[in-house]
Design a protein around this motif. Structure first.
Motif, PDB file in Angstrom:
ATOM      1  N   GLU A 136       8.300   0.843 -11.227  1.00 17.10           N
ATOM      2  CA  GLU A 136       9.374  -0.149 -11.198  1.00 17.10           C
ATOM      3  C   GLU A 136       9.100  -1.286 -12.181  1.00 17.10           C
ATOM      4  OE1 GLU A 136      10.907  -1.416  -7.235  1.00 17.10           O
ATOM      5  OE2 GLU A 136       9.518   0.111  -6.489  1.00 17.10           O
TER       6      GLU A 136
ATOM      7  N   GLU B 181       8.418   7.111  -5.815  1.00 15.95           N
ATOM      8  CA  GLU B 181       9.148   6.216  -4.928  1.00 15.95           C
ATOM      9  C   GLU B 181       8.188   5.183  -4.344  1.00 15.95           C
ATOM     10  OE1 GLU B 181      10.556   8.969  -2.023  1.00 15.95           O
ATOM     11  OE2 GLU B 181      12.347   9.512  -3.180  1.00 15.95           O
ATOM     12  N   ARG B 182       8.753   4.217  -3.642  1.00 14.84           N
ATOM     13  CA  ARG B 182       7.905   3.220  -2.988  1.00 14.84           C
ATOM     14  C   ARG B 182       7.041   3.888  -1.917  1.00 14.84           C
ATOM     15  NH1 ARG B 182      10.061  -2.973  -2.627  1.00 14.84           N
ATOM     16  NH2 ARG B 182      10.697  -3.114  -4.834  1.00 14.84           N
ATOM     17  N   ASP B 183       5.838   3.387  -1.803  1.00 19.55           N
ATOM     18  CA  ASP B 183       4.902   3.894  -0.811  1.00 19.55           C
ATOM     19  C   ASP B 183       5.354   3.423   0.566  1.00 19.55           C
ATOM     20  OD1 ASP B 183       2.668   4.364   0.847  1.00 19.55           O
ATOM     21  OD2 ASP B 183       1.303   4.176  -0.859  1.00 19.55           O
TER      22      ASP B 183
ATOM     23  N   SER C 121       2.005  -1.175  -5.870  1.00 22.72           N
ATOM     24  CA  SER C 121       1.386   0.079  -5.419  1.00 22.72           C
ATOM     25  C   SER C 121       1.583   1.127  -6.504  1.00 22.72           C
ATOM     26  CB  SER C 121       2.011   0.559  -4.109  1.00 22.72           C
ATOM     27  OG  SER C 121       3.279   1.144  -4.353  1.00 22.72           O
TER      28      SER C 121
ATOM     29  N   PRO D  80       6.621  -3.424  -4.998  1.00 22.47           N
ATOM     30  CA  PRO D  80       7.162  -2.564  -6.056  1.00 22.47           C
ATOM     31  C   PRO D  80       6.081  -1.589  -6.514  1.00 22.47           C
ATOM     32  CG  PRO D  80       6.556  -4.699  -6.959  1.00 22.47           C
ATOM     33  CD  PRO D  80       6.383  -4.809  -5.468  1.00 22.47           C
ATOM     34  N   THR D  81       6.504  -0.496  -7.101  1.00 16.75           N
ATOM     35  CA  THR D  81       5.551   0.441  -7.692  1.00 16.75           C
ATOM     36  C   THR D  81       5.269   0.033  -9.136  1.00 16.75           C
ATOM     37  OG1 THR D  81       7.260   1.917  -8.564  1.00 16.75           O
ATOM     38  CG2 THR D  81       6.517   2.297  -6.290  1.00 16.75           C
TER      39      THR D  81
ATOM     40  N   GLY E 117       2.686   4.008  -5.634  1.00 17.58           N
ATOM     41  CA  GLY E 117       3.857   4.718  -5.146  1.00 17.58           C
ATOM     42  C   GLY E 117       3.514   6.099  -4.619  1.00 17.58           C
TER      43      GLY E 117
ATOM     44  N   PRO F 212       6.161  -0.736   1.852  1.00 16.85           N
ATOM     45  CA  PRO F 212       7.559  -0.696   1.399  1.00 16.85           C
ATOM     46  C   PRO F 212       8.027  -1.963   0.706  1.00 16.85           C
ATOM     47  CG  PRO F 212       7.413  -0.971   3.792  1.00 16.85           C
ATOM     48  CD  PRO F 212       6.033  -0.659   3.316  1.00 16.85           C
TER      49      PRO F 212
END
Length: 384
Positions: free
Chosen positions: A273, A260-262, A249, A269-270, A251, A266
């Motif tokens: 990351e 951060e993670r969406d 994603s 990974p973004t 994020g 969840p």
């Protein structure tokens, strides 16, 4: 909306006119001075920040488009907690990919607090890229709130049995991606492909991301990207059928500006990351910082409600407080999750700080983007 006011002029000789003006000023002051002493101080301060009866929202897109639909939905909620519950008039001014309407707003909008502007990523990006057609400056406005969106990159199951094998294949096997244009909403996604070392051959000219998805479904491309709502409604069935593999994603951004993670994905990974996990990469990398800015302005603050910077500060705070209250309204959140997406609002100073940071490209960063567009996509940026 225009109103015509008729006035009647009374002509007089210069000396007579001066005498009348002096008499009027003297009489007015004689009447007003005793009254001023009787007024409570709070009423004078309150008068300056009274909420207008009608708010006009300039929407620089046509009726029925995504931003127009979002604006009309939000207009039914935004005034809920404002004194007097003012009416909202939507003024659609399409043209130039939103640039025409925003130029007009920038030139004409007053500071009375009754004129507001809706913008989207396609308004933010031209300003960042210093498009010659742009006659507006985000530094002239204050955001009341910003609404984010998210998105997911996914690949064909022909590239592997899971995300790890598909990611590995993308670093060695050239694939096609159906896009609209490299300076639009897909720009940070295209940057992400390059920063991850994907061998992607983009094909531009799609009229929408929906067309890109259909090309994916037909097997014409092996890599695609969709925003959250489109992914959930149209791509999830492909994932369930084993035809698509979610990779990462984009994020979400918190109030401190970190990705951060969406919350909608969840387990995914973004991009950040994946990028930062590669040896020798850090958040200080110039290319990553540029991606971060376009992600912030195009996704973390994809749609914004703004007012001219010089409106009354108390009135601006009233608008922002109403937005804060709305952001906690469970009824609004429930309906918004269905109608416009599952994300909350970024309000007030947090939105202003992120906006200022995102919209500022240094000369070196701007040169990087120009070179990237030319070398990677054969696009010569016509900038100021």
């Amino acid at each position: 909306m225009f109103s015509t006011v008729s006035t009647r002029e009374h002509h007089a000789t210069p000396s007579r006119r001066h005498s009348l003006k002096h008499h009027a000023r003297t009489t007015a002051m004689a009447v007003m001075l005793p009254m001023i002493g009787l007024l409570p101080l709070s009423s004078a301060a309150h008068a300056a920040s009274d909420v207008p009866d009608t708010l006009t929202w300039t929407v620089p897109f046509g009726v029925g488009g995504g931003t127009d639909v979002w604006a009309r939905f939000m207009s039914n909620w935004v005034t809920k907690d404002l004194p007097g519950h003012p009416a909202v008039v939507i003024d659609n001014v399409p043209g130039g990919g939103s640039i025409s309407g925003v130029n007009l707003f920038s030139k004409r909008a007053g500071n009375g607090g009754d004129e507001m502007l809706i913008t989207s990523a396609s308004t933010q990006y031209p300003a960042m890229l210093r498009d010659r057609r742009v006659r507006y400056d985000y530094a002239d406005w204050e955001p009341i709130f910003a609404a984010p969106t998210g998105g997911v990159v996914y690949a064909s199951s022909s590239l592997g049995k899971d995300s790890a094998s598909a990611l590995k294949a993308l670093s060695s096997q050239e694939v096609k991606f159906a896009g609209q244009n490299p300076t639009g909403l897909e720009m940070p996604v295209l940057m992400a492909f390059d920063l991850l070392g994907f061998k992607v051959d983009p094909v531009f000219g799609m009229k929408s991301r929906g067309e890109g998805r259909l090309a994916f479904e037909r097997g014409e491309v092996a890599l695609d990207f969709q925003t959250t709502s489109a992914f959930k409604s149209n791509v999830t069935p492909l994932v369930d059928a084993g035809q698509a593999i979610p990779l990462f994603s984009l994020g979400m951004m918190n109030d401190e500006g970190h990705i951060e993670r969406d919350a909608s994905f969840p387990a995914l990974p973004t991009f950040s990351e994946l990028y930062l996990a590669q040896e020798g990469h850090s958040r200080d990398d110039e290319a990553y910082q540029i991606f971060h800015k376009f992600f912030a302005s195009g996704y973390a603050m994809q749609k914004m409600l703004l007012v001219p910077k010089d409106i009354d500060p108390e009135l601006l705070e009233q608008y922002r407080q109403a937005a804060r209250d709305l952001a906690k309204d469970p009824e609004f959140l429930k309906e918004a999750a269905v109608k416009v997406g599952p994300y909350g609002l970024m309000v007030g100073k947090a939105a202003a700080a992120q906006l200022h940071s995102a919209m500022q490209l240094t000369e070196a960063q701007h040169a990087w983007v120009k070179n990237w567009l030319m070398e990677r996509h054969n696009i010569r940026l016509q900038s100021r």
